[in-house]
Design a protein around this motif. Sequence first.
Motif, short mmCIF file in Angstrom:
data_model
loop_
_atom_site.label_atom_id
_atom_site.label_comp_id
_atom_site.label_asym_id
_atom_site.label_seq_id
_atom_site.Cartn_x
_atom_site.Cartn_y
_atom_site.Cartn_z
N THR A 349 -5.40 -0.94 -8.43
CA THR A 349 -4.96 -2.34 -8.45
C THR A 349 -5.90 -3.19 -9.30
O THR A 349 -5.48 -4.08 -10.04
N VAL A 424 -0.03 -5.49 -1.45
CA VAL A 424 -0.08 -4.14 -2.02
C VAL A 424 -0.93 -3.21 -1.19
O VAL A 424 -1.85 -3.64 -0.51
N GLY A 425 -0.63 -1.93 -1.27
CA GLY A 425 -1.51 -0.91 -0.70
C GLY A 425 -0.89 -0.16 0.45
O GLY A 425 -1.21 1.00 0.68
N GLU A 426 -0.02 -0.79 1.18
CA GLU A 426 0.63 -0.15 2.33
C GLU A 426 1.80 -1.03 2.73
O GLU A 426 1.90 -2.18 2.28
N THR A 450 4.55 -5.42 -3.63
CA THR A 450 4.65 -4.51 -4.76
C THR A 450 4.37 -3.08 -4.34
O THR A 450 3.26 -2.75 -3.93
N TRP A 451 5.37 -2.21 -4.46
CA TRP A 451 5.13 -0.80 -4.15
C TRP A 451 4.85 -0.04 -5.44
O TRP A 451 5.62 -0.10 -6.40
N TRP A 452 3.73 0.66 -5.43
CA TRP A 452 3.36 1.49 -6.59
C TRP A 452 2.18 2.35 -6.21
O TRP A 452 1.76 2.35 -5.05
N ASP A 538 5.92 9.43 -0.71
CA ASP A 538 6.25 8.42 0.29
C ASP A 538 7.65 8.64 0.86
O ASP A 538 8.54 9.13 0.18
N ASN A 559 -3.62 6.34 4.79
CA ASN A 559 -3.82 5.09 4.08
C ASN A 559 -4.56 4.13 5.00
O ASN A 559 -3.99 3.54 5.89
C1 6R9 Z 1 -1.32 0.57 -5.59
C2 6R9 Z 1 -1.91 1.53 -4.63
C3 6R9 Z 1 -0.53 4.51 -3.18
C4 6R9 Z 1 0.13 4.60 -1.83
C5 6R9 Z 1 1.62 4.75 -1.92
C6 6R9 Z 1 2.06 4.13 -0.61
C7 6R9 Z 1 1.09 3.00 -0.39
C8 6R9 Z 1 1.09 1.00 -1.94
C9 6R9 Z 1 2.66 -0.23 -1.06
C10 6R9 Z 1 2.56 0.97 -0.32
C11 6R9 Z 1 4.28 0.28 1.04
C12 6R9 Z 1 3.63 -1.19 -0.64
N1 6R9 Z 1 1.57 1.71 -0.89
N2 6R9 Z 1 1.73 -0.17 -2.04
N3 6R9 Z 1 3.37 1.23 0.72
N4 6R9 Z 1 4.42 -0.89 0.42
N5 6R9 Z 1 3.77 -2.38 -1.25
O1 6R9 Z 1 -2.11 1.20 -3.49
O2 6R9 Z 1 -2.17 2.78 -5.13
O3 6R9 Z 1 -4.17 3.67 -3.86
O4 6R9 Z 1 -2.67 5.17 -5.24
O5 6R9 Z 1 -1.91 4.22 -3.07
O6 6R9 Z 1 -0.09 3.38 -1.11
O7 6R9 Z 1 1.95 5.06 0.42
O8 6R9 Z 1 1.98 6.11 -2.06
P1 6R9 Z 1 -2.80 4.00 -4.34
#
Ligand code: 6R9
Length: 685
Positions: A349, A424-426, A450-452, A538, A559
């Motif tokens: 991020t 972001v992140g989970e 934001t999912w990524w 995911d 996570n």
């Molecule tokens: C950007 C980042 C990726 C994993 C991903 C998922 C979780 C990230 C999310 C989300 C739900 C969101 N994740 N954003 N789950 N809603 N908006 O976090 O990258 O550290 O590689 O983690 O995080 O499980 O597969 P990274």
Amino acid sequence: VDSLTTMPSGAGKISCLNAVVLGEALASEVDELVFPSHHFSSQALVPSPQKYLEIYQRSIDDPAGFWSDIASQFYWKQKWPQPAVSENLDVREGHVYIEWFKGGITNISYNCLDRNVEAGLGDKVAIYWEGNDLGSDATLTYSQLLQRVCQLANYLKDVGVKKGDAVVIYLPMLMELPIAMLACARIGAVHSVVFAGFSAESLAQRIVDCKPKAVITCNAVKRGSKPIHLKDIVDAALTGSAQQGVSVDVCLTYENQSAMMRESTKWQEGRDVWWQDVVPKYPTTCDVEWVDAEDPLFLLYTSGSTGKPKGVLHTTGGYMVYTATTFKYAFDYKPSDVYWCTADCGWITGHSYVTYGPMLNGASVLVYEGAPNYPDSGRCWDIVDKYKVTIFYTAPTLVRSLMREGDQYVTRYSRKSLRVLGSVGEPINPSAWRWYFNVVGDSRCPISDTWWQTETGGFLITPLPGAWPQKPGSATFPFFGVQPVIVDEKGVEIEGECSGYLCIKGSWPGAFRTLYGDHERYETTYFKPFPGYYFSGDGCSRDKDGYHWLTGRVDDVINVSGHRIGTAEVESALVSHPQCAEAAVVGVEHEVKGQGIYAFVTLVEGVPYSEELRKSLVLAVRQQIGAFAAPDKIHWAPGLPKTRSGKIMRRILRKIASRQLDELGDTSTLADPSVVDQLIELADH
Ligand code: 6R9
């Protein structure tokens, strides 16, 4: 859902999908739509669902044309020959590869800096820096940032760093961190930023893997009121890597006076160099190293389902175009915005949405050195008011922890400047979403959930503020050019309302191109489980209105506070302890962190359980990975539930960890079913 708990055909290590159950619960809990205000939509880049659908359709019908038009807004020394994309994503048809704009010649650092300065943004603030201690701050304009970057780039060239060489960066959130990234990119060096919370052993492991020409660090950093001696950690890592045959000649060290003076820093003459002594002496201009769009830009290690972290490799051109575009649309970016992302540059991020995405747009970016609750839980909103932050992007774990502290820490600040919020992140649970929306954003600011992933380079599923009504907890719809598909355990696409494994069809410019030094693992992990697709790891459900609900990892990755941690990494740290015979780690629901780390530990025969031993096991993990990976619970296990073939049944361990003892399921296939009763007995010891 039950059928999803079985192994999908061809998949490596897919375990339980209990997260999908949770996802369905979330989806049924929320049936409300939150509409953007007319005021917001009317000024938004994408003001309506119709407009979104129109742009999205073009991006799918003609991806090469769509992304070429956007790419043309950047500076290319030489344009890419047509077509813009070449790829094979189907393992059944040969090796997987993805290329965007190959043959095009550019430089991302030039596009972040020189291009903006030439466009008249030289005097615009590029970085507002806020220190850990109240009252310590600084700013850099785009011209000043360019000069700083050039000086460091010249220094790196002078010590022999060349195009394609790796440079490891181990820095906290000082301005020098983005400066170091941009300096590497300027000379075509490949940066590998290691989050400064990682231990010496983890840092050494990454150094051994990528063999950097130089390491860039600082002597210390203050987190809250406590100084942490980063240079000591780097020293230990460099000793460790040298023992494994990889020695590094240069350790450029920034003197962070707010945390520690140089006199008290340990020093190795010849290798260690003070940044302040050398870098400012170099010229403030530096020719750009022009690189191919497909030349590597950076490596970033991330956790997978084995003990060895994966070196995710991103290249230049596609990543540039993708991070810039996703930033612009997902946050409805306007040149007058002041943008703050609380992520550290040690994670993806911070790469895509502290440094590259915003700076490619010429944005003013706030970089905060400290902890979000220092000196108290109002610090974030104090900073928002101080800099008139308009876009605030953070992780659900911070939202939840601030929510617990009470509204008064928020409401005593104005927050009038805020316009867009991000997450972001989970997955963000609906109640945290509502608090974030109602209390932090005064029910005025759309939330971009934001999912990524590290692998995807940029957002894949995200709201575009102003375009759609939102549903609290849903990441909504795919970004332009992205085709998410939900598949069942056989890899068959499921249409309409459904739950399953989230895959992506086709490529997008920001996708990673390989795992450094291990293309086979890249293919096996991401493209073999469901041939023809990229598999995200995911679970996801899609509701009747087509909204996407991310439900968490389905592999052995947990996570914790938005940080990805492989259960195998924690297990290997635990079993390295001389008194630990075996360990099995699972994730459990945690009120603030999202998931907590729960470790079942079998001791060496004859060793008694003790509080002291528990502490030293936790310490082993802190030392080998980092404090953020410390187990929340050590559960003594005389034995672990295993099948006759010796496979640990994590499904059962998860149920014990979450105390869902009436849902243990069938234990008859275990080699020794009595193990389960012993574990239950020891649960609260
Ligand atoms: C950007 C980042 C990726 C994993 C991903 C998922 C979780 C990230 C999310 C989300 C739900 C969101 N994740 N954003 N789950 N809603 N908006 O976090 O990258 O550290 O590689 O983690 O995080 O499980 O597969 P990274």
